[in-house]
Design a protein around this motif. Structure first.
Motif, PDB file in Angstrom:
ATOM      1  N   PHE A 135       0.825  -1.202   0.000  1.00  0.00           N
ATOM      2  CA  PHE A 135       0.000   0.000   0.000  1.00  0.00           C
ATOM      3  C   PHE A 135       0.863   1.258   0.000  1.00  0.00           C
ATOM      4  O   PHE A 135       1.958   1.274   0.574  1.00  0.00           O
ATOM      5  N   GLU A 165      -7.617  -0.888   3.800  1.00  0.00           N
ATOM      6  CA  GLU A 165      -6.461  -0.387   3.056  1.00  0.00           C
ATOM      7  C   GLU A 165      -6.646  -0.535   1.551  1.00  0.00           C
ATOM      8  O   GLU A 165      -6.297   0.362   0.774  1.00  0.00           O
ATOM      9  N   ALA A 201      -6.657   2.629  -1.000  1.00  0.00           N
ATOM     10  CA  ALA A 201      -5.605   2.704  -2.026  1.00  0.00           C
ATOM     11  C   ALA A 201      -6.216   2.952  -3.399  1.00  0.00           C
ATOM     12  O   ALA A 201      -5.695   3.749  -4.187  1.00  0.00           O
TER      13      ALA A 201
END
Length: 595
Positions: A149, A260, A264
């Motif tokens: 990430f 996440e 992203a």
């Protein structure tokens, strides 16, 4: 008698003396409480501990925020410790539902669960036995774990609307989000109470939130009047202040790294609307499992959401199981969108009432106005799929009227296909749509035809690129092919019913150029045995059992086996069959429209 000078000075100064004394008293008391709370919460900030509620017990408040977490550094330290502790939940902890396993009840518990099922619409007895922070299976494709990430990601507000939700399901949703979302990315969890009247969701819930999350990560917002899902989500979005809005239903469990992946994708392109892959939580046993292969969203012309597998075109566009999958539509319960973009493109249609149609409206609008929509196989959230809602709706067709607004604003000439299914709504008032029409103009959105050609070219259009469509009538009997109102999500027998002359969408069939006799997703199918009932089965495009040819002159419909579609002596509400071709009147059929 004249008072002494000292007495006169004291009397004159008395009000000021009292003010100074009172201020000093308040200062001392404030210092005492500040120190007391500092000692209590510093303990949690240092060791990462906090009150643990393995089962739903709405206990009195044990830790108070007050002035204790008086700097942002201390708040974040507290949150990091809590997050780290949640990641280290011991595998030795055993209990009902751990690791997403099914919960089994004894006879007495089973009886109680059955008694409550109609009210809760899922097994609340099993739910109450499962720990708030249970472990669940990590169902991500292996390639997901190789994704790195970016260092900088936007933060998120999680918006959860509830109305009379079972407390264990609601709180497990919040626990899973907080325990599996990195603290620097989780801005807040907004619980929007849509006027619940369930006693446990009143003061007890407030105490539980303060006791369990003293850092104010959970924001409880209450509506004093019933808003319905659409307007309640708008209220929740208005209360949220994070950079990304993530909407979840109130009966979910977030999985590892779920947030996440979402952030992203949105961080790369703010015009993306992102849906996590939805895993299944059994409404009977609370078992957490994969809901099947990768699926994305579609829709019916009656404007209901459908799940569909990836087309060959969509499969070729992906190089890994971890790749996002673009989707024409979304289910609407679980999705994420950049907060400013959500408002830029019109948020929800405020003219829609309660529930229904809003998910397709956002889907069409997102694509047509320059955005995109995708499902992420790496971001997984479990969801209890229930057969009914535990709350009431107004006595009107909110889905139908909301969908009419959608059709009138966004579907252009293709709205005819909605009204083919809902002729009863043609003259019904769905409210003023002028603002939504103006929004479409202002955003310079594309046509619905563009959407069908570029986003969803696989969508079958009943009256385009076909040989014939409409009623399929046997003239001698005035009986038509009819679904008889069957659920078209699974196979069923093809029926016969008195022709309704366009009044019933159950009698609309198309003869495709691929020689399928079909509806939207289901095709007529036969194994070619004499006297066998014809079924509707999911279209596979391979011809064979689903190949039918129509001789317009002879009025016959001939199966690939050489047998003819036959009414025989079957009455209305019976099922059509195939038989050797004889040219009899029972084997003659006419389509309503030929192209």
């Amino acid at each position: 008698m004249r008072r002494p000078a000292v007495v006169r000075v004291l009397l004159k100064s008395l009000p000021w003396i009292l003010v100074v004394f009172l201020a000093f008293y308040i200062y001392v008391v404030a210092l005492y409480f500040l120190y007391s709370n500092q000692q209590r919460v510093s303990k949690y900030a240092d060791d990462g501990d906090h009150p643990v509620h393995d089962h739903l017990v709405l206990e009195p408040m044990t830790v108070e925020l007050s002035g204790a977490l008086n700097t942002w550094d201390k708040v974040m330290r507290f949150r990091r410790r809590r997050f780290e502790k949640a990641q280290k939940r011991s595998p030795d902890i055993k209990g009902p539902g751990e690791d997403g396993e099914a919960v089994f009840l004894n006879a007495e518990e089973e009886a109680e669960a059955s008694r409550l099922f109609s009210k809760e619409t899922f097994n609340v007895v099993a739910s109450n036995k499962v720990a708030m922070d249970r472990r669940i299976r990590d169902l991500r494709p292996p390639a997901c774990k190789d994704i790195v990430f970016p260092e900088k990601l936007p933060n998120a507000s999680i918006v959860i609307v509830f109305c009379n939700e079972a407390p264990s399901a609601l709180l497990r949703t919040a626990h899973s989000v907080i325990n599996r979302s990195p603290p620097h990315l989780l801005h807040e969890v907004v619980l929007l109470d849509d006027s619940s009247d369930r006693p446990e969701l009143g003061e007890d819930l407030e105490k539980y939130i303060k006791a369990t999350w003293p850092d104010n990560i959970v924001k409880l917002v209450r509506s004093t009047q019933r808003l319905g899902l659409i307007r309640a989500r708008l209220a929740g979005a208005d209360a949220a202040t994070g950079e990304v809005l993530v909407f979840l239903d109130a009966h979910c469990e977030a999985n590892e790294n779920w947030l996440e992946y979402i952030l992203a994708r949105i961080g790369e392109d703010r015009t993306r609307v992102i849906c996590p892959m939805i895993d299944a939580i059994s409404d009977k046993t609370l078992e957490y499992s994969n809901s099947g292969g990768l699926a994305v969203g579609g829709f019916t012309w009656s404007l209901h959401y459908t799940w569909r597998g990836l087309s060959e075109r969509e499969q070729k566009a992906r190089t890994s199981d971890a790749d996002p999958a673009k989707s024409p539509t979304m289910a609407g319960g679980l999705f994420a969108v950049e907060r400013k973009y959500f408002y830029d493109i019109g948020s929800y249609d405020p003219g829609m009432d309660v529930w229904g149609g809003e998910n397709l409206e956002i889907s069409f609008r997102t694509w047509m106005c320059g955005g995109s929509m995708e499902f992420l196989p790496c971001s997984r959230v479990g969801h209890i799929f229930r057969g009914a809602h535990p709350y009431t709706f107004p006595q009107k067709d909110t889905h139908g009227l909301n969908s009419k607004r959608l059709a009138e604003v966004w579907m252009d000439e293709y709205k005819r296909l909605y009204y083919l299914s809902r002729k009863d709504l043609i003259d019904k008032d769905a409210g003023d749509i002028s603002e939504r029409v103006e929004l479409r103009k202002r955003l310079n959105c594309k046509s619905f035809k563009w959407f069908l050609e570029n986003v969803y070219p696989e969508k079958f259009i009943p009256d385009e690129n076909v040989e014939a469509y409409g009623m399929v009538r046997n003239p001698a009997s005035n009986l038509c092919l009819d679904t008889l109102g069957k659920d078209e999500k699974s196979q069923f027998n093809v029926g016969l019913f008195f022709c309704q002359n366009g009044a019933s969408s159950s009698e609309v069939f198309s003869l495709s150029k691929h020689h399928e006799l079909r509806r939207e997703e289901m095709c007529m199918d036969s194994q070619g045995h004499e006297g066998q009932v014809v079924i509707m089965y999911h279209c596979h495009g391979l011809k064979g059992n689903q190949e039918w040819k129509h001789n317009r002159d002879a009025k016959t419909i001939i199966h690939s086996s050489g047998l003819c579609l036959d009414r025989a002596d079957i009455k209305s509400s019976g099922y059509v069959i195939v038989n050797p071709c004889t040219g009899s009147d029972s084997q003659k059929w006419e389509f309503e429209n030929y192209l």
